[in-house]
Design a protein around this motif. Structure first.
Motif, mmCIF file in Angstrom:
data_model
loop_
_atom_site.group_PDB
_atom_site.id
_atom_site.type_symbol
_atom_site.label_atom_id
_atom_site.label_comp_id
_atom_site.label_asym_id
_atom_site.label_seq_id
_atom_site.Cartn_x
_atom_site.Cartn_y
_atom_site.Cartn_z
ATOM 1 N N MET A 128 0.832 -1.174 0.000
ATOM 2 C CA MET A 128 0.000 0.000 0.000
ATOM 3 C C MET A 128 0.880 1.242 0.000
ATOM 4 S SD MET A 128 -3.322 0.199 2.285
ATOM 5 C CE MET A 128 -3.730 1.708 3.041
ATOM 6 N N MET A 129 0.532 2.200 -0.872
ATOM 7 C CA MET A 129 1.318 3.419 -0.982
ATOM 8 C C MET A 129 0.949 4.409 0.110
ATOM 9 S SD MET A 129 1.693 4.870 -4.762
ATOM 10 C CE MET A 129 3.185 4.766 -5.615
ATOM 11 N N ARG A 130 1.951 4.953 0.701
ATOM 12 C CA ARG A 130 1.705 5.970 1.715
ATOM 13 C C ARG A 130 1.448 7.305 1.043
ATOM 14 N NH1 ARG A 130 6.451 5.390 5.906
ATOM 15 N NH2 ARG A 130 5.333 7.139 6.793
ATOM 16 N N LEU A 131 0.884 8.225 1.770
ATOM 17 C CA LEU A 131 0.541 9.539 1.243
ATOM 18 C C LEU A 131 1.780 10.266 0.738
ATOM 19 C CD1 LEU A 131 -1.553 11.731 0.706
ATOM 20 C CD2 LEU A 131 -1.175 12.538 3.042
ATOM 21 N N ALA A 132 2.885 10.145 1.443
ATOM 22 C CA ALA A 132 4.120 10.817 1.031
ATOM 23 C C ALA A 132 4.600 10.281 -0.314
ATOM 24 C CB ALA A 132 5.195 10.644 2.091
ATOM 25 N N HIS A 133 4.523 8.971 -0.511
ATOM 26 C CA HIS A 133 4.948 8.387 -1.788
ATOM 27 C C HIS A 133 4.046 8.849 -2.931
ATOM 28 C CE1 HIS A 133 6.880 5.013 0.710
ATOM 29 N NE2 HIS A 133 7.827 5.842 0.307
ATOM 30 N N ARG A 134 2.755 8.917 -2.677
ATOM 31 C CA ARG A 134 1.822 9.374 -3.712
ATOM 32 C C ARG A 134 2.055 10.831 -4.066
ATOM 33 N NH1 ARG A 134 -3.942 7.451 -1.743
ATOM 34 N NH2 ARG A 134 -3.011 7.993 0.244
ATOM 35 N N LEU A 135 2.354 11.651 -3.067
ATOM 36 C CA LEU A 135 2.627 13.058 -3.336
ATOM 37 C C LEU A 135 3.906 13.242 -4.143
ATOM 38 C CD1 LEU A 135 1.643 14.728 0.047
ATOM 39 C CD2 LEU A 135 0.459 14.907 -2.144
ATOM 40 N N LEU B 173 5.229 11.032 -6.162
ATOM 41 C CA LEU B 173 4.943 10.531 -7.506
ATOM 42 C C LEU B 173 4.133 11.539 -8.311
ATOM 43 C CD1 LEU B 173 5.232 8.171 -9.452
ATOM 44 C CD2 LEU B 173 3.145 7.222 -8.487
ATOM 45 N N ALA B 174 3.135 12.147 -7.698
ATOM 46 C CA ALA B 174 2.327 13.154 -8.386
ATOM 47 C C ALA B 174 3.175 14.360 -8.765
ATOM 48 C CB ALA B 174 1.162 13.576 -7.507
ATOM 49 N N LEU B 175 4.046 14.790 -7.873
ATOM 50 C CA LEU B 175 4.928 15.913 -8.167
ATOM 51 C C LEU B 175 5.881 15.575 -9.303
ATOM 52 C CD1 LEU B 175 5.815 18.752 -7.348
ATOM 53 C CD2 LEU B 175 7.423 17.689 -5.760
ATOM 54 N N LEU B 176 6.396 14.378 -9.312
ATOM 55 C CA LEU B 176 7.289 13.940 -10.386
ATOM 56 C C LEU B 176 6.565 13.934 -11.730
ATOM 57 C CD1 LEU B 176 10.108 12.830 -11.076
ATOM 58 C CD2 LEU B 176 9.181 10.558 -10.681
ATOM 59 N N ILE B 177 5.350 13.469 -11.753
ATOM 60 C CA ILE B 177 4.562 13.464 -12.990
ATOM 61 C C ILE B 177 4.329 14.884 -13.482
ATOM 62 C CG2 ILE B 177 2.268 12.971 -13.923
ATOM 63 C CD1 ILE B 177 2.285 10.430 -12.171
ATOM 64 N N VAL B 178 4.014 15.794 -12.578
ATOM 65 C CA VAL B 178 3.797 17.192 -12.969
ATOM 66 C C VAL B 178 5.080 17.807 -13.520
ATOM 67 C CG1 VAL B 178 3.274 19.494 -12.054
ATOM 68 C CG2 VAL B 178 1.848 17.547 -11.436
ATOM 69 N N VAL B 179 6.207 17.537 -12.902
ATOM 70 C CA VAL B 179 7.486 18.086 -13.361
ATOM 71 C C VAL B 179 7.847 17.540 -14.736
ATOM 72 C CG1 VAL B 179 9.970 18.075 -12.908
ATOM 73 C CG2 VAL B 179 8.368 18.598 -11.072
ATOM 74 N N VAL B 180 7.693 16.245 -14.952
ATOM 75 C CA VAL B 180 8.005 15.653 -16.254
ATOM 76 C C VAL B 180 7.065 16.187 -17.332
ATOM 77 C CG1 VAL B 180 7.993 13.486 -17.555
ATOM 78 C CG2 VAL B 180 9.070 13.591 -15.305
ATOM 79 N N ASP B 181 5.800 16.325 -17.005
ATOM 80 C CA ASP B 181 4.831 16.855 -17.959
ATOM 81 C C ASP B 181 5.160 18.296 -18.325
ATOM 82 O OD1 ASP B 181 2.388 16.632 -19.488
ATOM 83 O OD2 ASP B 181 1.522 18.021 -18.011
ATOM 84 N N THR B 182 5.510 19.102 -17.358
ATOM 85 C CA THR B 182 5.871 20.492 -17.616
ATOM 86 C C THR B 182 7.139 20.577 -18.458
ATOM 87 O OG1 THR B 182 4.869 21.142 -15.519
ATOM 88 C CG2 THR B 182 6.395 22.702 -16.518
ATOM 89 N N ALA B 183 8.122 19.766 -18.162
ATOM 90 C CA ALA B 183 9.373 19.791 -18.919
ATOM 91 C C ALA B 183 9.148 19.336 -20.351
ATOM 92 C CB ALA B 183 10.405 18.899 -18.238
#
Length: 55
Positions: free
Chosen positions: A1-8, A10-20
């Protein structure tokens, strides 16, 4: 089970890659490559694309 910190993270990483990905003008880079290098595959692709079009 993913913890909240891991999900955050991961979400931040996705946003950064998408923006780049949208910062780099991929279409402009491809156009510059086609204009400068004049690759054979591009001419062949255009010929196949317009094969059925009357002149």
């Amino acid at each position: 089970m993913m913890r909240l910190a891991h999900r955050l993270v991961l979400a931040l990483l996705i946003v950064v890659v998408d923006t780049a990905a949208f910062v780099v003008p991929l279409a402009a880079l491809l156009l510059a490559y086609v204009l400068l290098a004049r690759p054979v595959w591009f001419r062949d692709w255009v010929e196949r694309l317009y094969r059925g079009v009357p002149r």
